[in-house]
Design an enzyme around this catalytic site. Structure first.
Site, PDB file in Angstrom:
ATOM      1  N   LYS A  85       0.845  -1.208   0.000  1.00 20.74           N
ATOM      2  CA  LYS A  85       0.000   0.000   0.000  1.00 20.74           C
ATOM      3  C   LYS A  85       0.875   1.251   0.000  1.00 20.74           C
ATOM      4  CE  LYS A  85      -4.229  -1.713   0.427  1.00 20.74           C
ATOM      5  NZ  LYS A  85      -5.381  -2.126   1.101  1.00 20.74           N
ATOM      6  N   LYS A 103      -3.243 -12.688 -10.086  1.00 18.71           N
ATOM      7  CA  LYS A 103      -4.018 -13.276  -8.992  1.00 18.71           C
ATOM      8  C   LYS A 103      -5.434 -12.669  -8.975  1.00 18.71           C
ATOM      9  CE  LYS A 103      -4.488 -13.041  -3.982  1.00 18.71           C
ATOM     10  NZ  LYS A 103      -5.644 -12.218  -3.711  1.00 18.71           N
ATOM     11  N   LYS A 107     -10.651  -9.148  -5.425  1.00 15.81           N
ATOM     12  CA  LYS A 107     -11.727  -8.144  -5.454  1.00 15.81           C
ATOM     13  C   LYS A 107     -11.159  -6.798  -5.867  1.00 15.81           C
ATOM     14  CE  LYS A 107     -13.590 -10.302  -1.435  1.00 15.81           C
ATOM     15  NZ  LYS A 107     -12.950 -10.400  -0.116  1.00 15.81           N
TER      16      LYS A 107
HETATM   17  P1  ADP Z   1      -9.346 -10.632  -2.056  1.00 12.59           P
HETATM   18  O1  ADP Z   1      -7.871 -10.776  -2.389  1.00 12.59           O
HETATM   19  O2  ADP Z   1     -10.193 -10.792  -3.256  1.00 12.59           O
HETATM   20  O3  ADP Z   1      -9.638  -9.368  -1.276  1.00 12.59           O
HETATM   21  P2  ADP Z   1      -9.648 -11.949   0.501  1.00 12.59           P
HETATM   22  O4  ADP Z   1      -8.388 -11.283   0.949  1.00 12.59           O
HETATM   23  O5  ADP Z   1     -10.923 -11.519   1.125  1.00 12.59           O
HETATM   24  O6  ADP Z   1      -9.733 -11.831  -1.096  1.00 12.59           O
HETATM   25  O7  ADP Z   1      -9.479 -13.523   0.670  1.00 12.59           O
HETATM   26  C1  ADP Z   1     -10.286 -14.414   1.400  1.00 12.59           C
HETATM   27  C2  ADP Z   1      -9.648 -15.788   1.318  1.00 12.59           C
HETATM   28  O8  ADP Z   1      -9.574 -16.222  -0.053  1.00 12.59           O
HETATM   29  C3  ADP Z   1      -8.198 -15.820   1.836  1.00 12.59           C
HETATM   30  O9  ADP Z   1      -7.963 -17.070   2.460  1.00 12.59           O
HETATM   31  C4  ADP Z   1      -7.386 -15.708   0.591  1.00 12.59           C
HETATM   32  O10 ADP Z   1      -6.100 -16.260   0.738  1.00 12.59           O
HETATM   33  C5  ADP Z   1      -8.222 -16.496  -0.409  1.00 12.59           C
HETATM   34  N1  ADP Z   1      -7.997 -15.995  -1.772  1.00 12.59           N
HETATM   35  C6  ADP Z   1      -8.290 -14.757  -2.250  1.00 12.59           C
HETATM   36  N2  ADP Z   1      -7.955 -14.646  -3.544  1.00 12.59           N
HETATM   37  C7  ADP Z   1      -7.425 -15.830  -3.920  1.00 12.59           C
HETATM   38  C8  ADP Z   1      -6.887 -16.342  -5.144  1.00 12.59           C
HETATM   39  N3  ADP Z   1      -6.861 -15.615  -6.254  1.00 12.59           N
HETATM   40  N4  ADP Z   1      -6.428 -17.620  -5.145  1.00 12.59           N
HETATM   41  C9  ADP Z   1      -6.458 -18.386  -4.034  1.00 12.59           C
HETATM   42  N5  ADP Z   1      -6.962 -17.965  -2.849  1.00 12.59           N
HETATM   43  C10 ADP Z   1      -7.440 -16.712  -2.778  1.00 12.59           C
END
Ligand code: ADP
Ligand code: TRP
Length: 325
Positions: A111, A191, A194
């Site tokens: 960030k 990757k 959101k």
């Molecule tokens: P984002 O990166 O979309 O904000 P979160 O941080 O809310 O997602 O992630 C919630 C869970 O989903 C965590 O355990 C995270 O490691 C997993 N996760 C998020 N994106 C991925 C991805 N592209 N591949 C595998 N696991 C993911």
């Protein structure tokens, strides 16, 4: 064995969340472990500062977990904010956490590198996550690869607390990461997240999923030419959804030519819509009955608070923190 994981209510859940996290949540529940799954609203507050969006996303994540089969009769489903002891433990852990360790944490560093002025909550994010995990005496934390560093920090802090206050007071947890789905790519090959606008949502109409799949970035190899499946964003997602036999057949079709990216995208959308059809239906039912999710979260919160208070009593006692209430 006690399992714990959290999902931030920072937007709509996507295919990466399913394979990286929710699928393992379910598997561990089915194996009969004692599972705690929560909505990490205080973590989301570090970047989502909008009342309506926070409330909506919190209910979205809760309903999604239930819709996928996380069963409130077997697993504890709750809001992070319903367990105030977590913030209390976070403070105690802050007091054994070196500032230099937080300065090296990637979430914070990224960030800052992007020019975002980080708030104190973002700086302290890993310590709050450590408190989430430690307070339930968790053994195993199912997450995607991006969370690995946070679990390492949690292990360090639990160890440091135990050494400082003499004894095996806190459980040192382990990450549970499934290598094949540790990083699910988004429609642009990065990757899926959101925050990158590259996600395929779990709870969307079938038509919307089709549209999103059609937007997956590919090269411009003509339909009739042979293609390398291992360099294709569509195939990377397809192999998560298709059975082994079909995955092999599609790979062969890529290599022999005459099979276009459009075909692969169409098949991927079908598979996604099939895989999530039952959960989507259950989600719609839950949406129509908001009292049900309210009850599930209330009961989950009650169980989570009981477990948390037990650990906090041990922690206060170990540090000599007196209480008269
Ligand atoms: P984002 O990166 O979309 O904000 P979160 O941080 O809310 O997602 O992630 C919630 C869970 O989903 C965590 O355990 C995270 O490691 C997993 N996760 C998020 N994106 C991925 C991805 N592209 N591949 C595998 N696991 C993911
Ligand atoms: N940081 C996690 C994420 O972005 C969410 C989270 C908060 C979490 N507390 C947790 C995950 C405790 C596992 C355990 O996905």
């Amino acid at each position: 064995m006690r399992i714990l994981s959290g999902v931030q209510p920072s937007g709509r859940l996507h295919v990466g969340n399913y394979f990286g996290a929710i699928r393992q949540f379910l598997e561990l529940q089915e194996k009969g472990h004692e599972c705690f799954y929560f909505i990490a609203n205080y973590h989301a507050l570090t970047s989502l500062q909008d009342k309506k969006a926070m409330e909506e996303s919190s209910l979205h994540v809760a309903m999604a977990l239930v819709a996928f089969g996380i069963d409130p009769a077997r697993s504890v489903i709750f809001l992070q904010s319903d367990v105030p002891q977590v913030a209390e433990l976070c403070w105690v852990l802050n007091c054994v956490c070196p500032v230099s360790q937080m300065e090296k944490a990637t979430g914070y560093k990224d960030k800052v590198a992007k020019g975002i002025a980080p708030n104190m909550g973002l700086f302290d994010y890993p310590v709050l996550q450590a408190a989430d995990i430690i307070i339930y005496d968790s053994n195993l934390v199912p997450v995607g690869q991006d969370q690995k560093q946070h679990i390492e920090i949690t292990r360090d802090l639990a160890g440091k607390f135990n050494r400082t206050f003499g004894g095996e007071i806190l459980v040192v947890p382990e990450a549970f990461i499934v290598p094949e789905v540790a990083v699910v790519p988004g429609i642009d090959g990065q990757k899926m997240s959101k925050s990158y606008d590259n996600a395929i949502e779990l709870f969307a109409a079938a038509k919307q999923t089709q549209k999103r799949c059609a937007q997956i970035v590919t090269d411009s190899t003509p339909l009739e030419s042979p293609k390398d499946p291992d360099k294709c964003n569509v195939f990377a997602l397809l192999k998560l959804f298709a059975a082994e036999e079909e995955t092999r057949q599609i790979a062969d079709k890529y290599r022999s030519g005459g099979y276009g990216y459009g075909h692969a995208k169409g098949r991927l959308a079908e598979l996604i819509n099939e895989r999530f059809a039952a959960a989507r239906l259950r989600y719609e039912q839950l949406e129509k009955n908001p009292d049900e999710i309210g009850r599930i979260l209330r009961e989950g919160g009650e169980k989570a608070r009981q477990a948390a208070e037990k650990t906090m009593t041990r922690v206060r006692d170990a540090c000599g923190i007196l209480r008269n209430m």
